[in-house]
Design a protein around this motif. Structure first.
Motif, PDB file in Angstrom:
ATOM      1  N   VAL A  54       0.847  -1.191   0.000  1.00  0.00           N
ATOM      2  CA  VAL A  54       0.000   0.000   0.000  1.00  0.00           C
ATOM      3  C   VAL A  54       0.882   1.239   0.000  1.00  0.00           C
ATOM      4  CG1 VAL A  54      -1.759   1.327   1.230  1.00  0.00           C
ATOM      5  CG2 VAL A  54      -1.869  -1.184   1.209  1.00  0.00           C
ATOM      6  N   LEU A  55       0.677   2.099  -0.990  1.00  0.00           N
ATOM      7  CA  LEU A  55       1.351   3.393  -1.033  1.00  0.00           C
ATOM      8  C   LEU A  55       0.344   4.443  -0.577  1.00  0.00           C
ATOM      9  CD1 LEU A  55       3.129   3.233  -4.538  1.00  0.00           C
ATOM     10  CD2 LEU A  55       3.971   2.422  -2.333  1.00  0.00           C
ATOM     11  N   GLU A  56       0.584   5.025   0.572  1.00  0.00           N
ATOM     12  CA  GLU A  56      -0.323   6.056   1.086  1.00  0.00           C
ATOM     13  C   GLU A  56       0.142   7.417   0.574  1.00  0.00           C
ATOM     14  OE1 GLU A  56      -2.040   5.891   4.924  1.00  0.00           O
ATOM     15  OE2 GLU A  56      -1.212   3.897   5.335  1.00  0.00           O
ATOM     16  N   LEU A  57      -0.678   8.013  -0.263  1.00  0.00           N
ATOM     17  CA  LEU A  57      -0.323   9.256  -0.951  1.00  0.00           C
ATOM     18  C   LEU A  57      -1.180  10.403  -0.445  1.00  0.00           C
ATOM     19  CD1 LEU A  57      -0.376   7.699  -4.547  1.00  0.00           C
ATOM     20  CD2 LEU A  57       1.628   7.984  -3.077  1.00  0.00           C
ATOM     21  N   PRO A  58      -0.675  11.632  -0.542  1.00  0.00           N
ATOM     22  CA  PRO A  58      -1.529  12.787  -0.210  1.00  0.00           C
ATOM     23  C   PRO A  58      -2.658  12.891  -1.227  1.00  0.00           C
ATOM     24  CG  PRO A  58       0.540  13.504  -1.212  1.00  0.00           C
ATOM     25  CD  PRO A  58       0.684  12.034  -0.946  1.00  0.00           C
ATOM     26  N   HIS A  59      -3.812  13.322  -0.779  1.00  0.00           N
ATOM     27  CA  HIS A  59      -4.973  13.364  -1.672  1.00  0.00           C
ATOM     28  C   HIS A  59      -4.792  14.432  -2.754  1.00  0.00           C
ATOM     29  CE1 HIS A  59      -8.957  12.989  -3.215  1.00  0.00           C
ATOM     30  NE2 HIS A  59      -9.247  14.252  -2.937  1.00  0.00           N
TER      31      HIS A  59
END
Length: 297
Positions: A54-59
């Protein structure tokens, strides 16, 4: 291969998408690119197995950013795309890899899809998303310019071809057509693609999605912008495919004329019809659209 899944607040659908990818023996990793979800999307994805990253990216709100992050992070030379609310049919990757790896000149393959128009609709009751095309055959740039028959959730591509073409455009005037813009560049770079006229995924066509926030008129404008970028980046393509590009512009401007007429904007409808005729003076549909816009009510 690497499977790239862009996602935003997809807790309702993400597990089914991931599981459909993990069922494929060819899947080496699944990369979920979370565009700043505020629900349990990332947590659900992580629970799907060790093969899932999972790559958690800024929206950002633009799936191009998420897909690009996934391609850049991919460990394998072949990348497949899957939207978080779609699911693959069993055997999809094997079918497409057989075609892709048969010829090193093929940059990517894509397929048809079943269109799911309601939540519990069984596959046997679904229509096909794309009409008949005559089976699996190499497609030319002319065909792609005239009609985007590439469903992103069906694409299996060589990662190098995507990187060389510059990945998905994140510019505002590519919104809603960022995938089409990339396929044009991949083929203009010399890569070929094969469309397999078989449904190998279920495409969700109910509820809301990112594309719903983009009007039909804006999508048309962005298609025209993609054609302009193609001409500017590849001058030789602009020359050798001039007639096809002019034909597509005429089709898009005619579509814009009809949309404007439906909105009650007859001035804009006339303007778009005239632009269509400037690209293709003998285009009957454009003349009809102009005539309809001139009729007094």
């Amino acid at each position: 291969m690497s499977v790239v899944i862009p996602a935003f607040n997809s807790a309702r659908f993400i597990r089914a998408a991931i599981e459909s990818a993990l069922r494929e023996a060819e899947t080496g990793e699944v990369i979920v690119c979370d565009d700043g979800s505020t629900d349990a999307t990332s947590e659900i994805a992580r629970r799907c197995g060790d093969c899932v990253r999972v790559l958690e990216l800024p929206h950002v709100g633009n799936p191009a950013y998420a897909r690009n992050a996934g391609v850049q992070a991919a460990k394998f030379d072949v990348v497949a795309f899957l939207d978080s609310d779609d699911v693959w049919m069993p055997g999809k990757l094997e079918r497409q890899l057989t075609v892709l790896l048969h010829d090193p000149g093929i940059a990517f393959t894509c397929t048809n899809a079943y269109r799911r128009s309601s939540p519990n609709q069984p596959v046997q009751d679904m229509d096909l998303l794309l009409g008949p095309e005559g089976g699996s055959s190499p497609a030319l740039l002319d065909a792609l310019i005239l009609d985007n028959r590439v469903i992103t959730s069906s694409v299996v591509a060589r990662r190098a071809a995507l990187m060389e073409a510059g990945l998905f455009s994140t510019s505002d005037d590519a919104a809603g057509v960022e995938d089409y813009d990339l396929w044009l560049r991949v083929v203009a770079e010399g890569g070929r693609f094969v469309y397999i006229d078989e449904p190998w995924l279920v495409y969700r066509d109910w509820g809301t999605s990112h594309r719903d926030s983009i009007s039909a008129m804006q999508t048309c404008e962005n298609v025209l912008a993609a054609l302009t970028r193609l001409e500017q980046r590849y001058p030789s393509v602009a020359v050798s495919h001039r007639r096809t590009i002019r034909r597509r512009r005429a089709l898009v401007h005619t579509e814009m004329s009809r949309a404007a007429r439906l909105q009650g904007d007859r001035r804009l409808a006339r303007e778009m019809a005239v632009k269509a005729l400037q690209s293709r003076p003998l285009f009957i549909d454009a003349w009809k659209s102009l005539a309809a816009a001139l009729v007094l009510h």
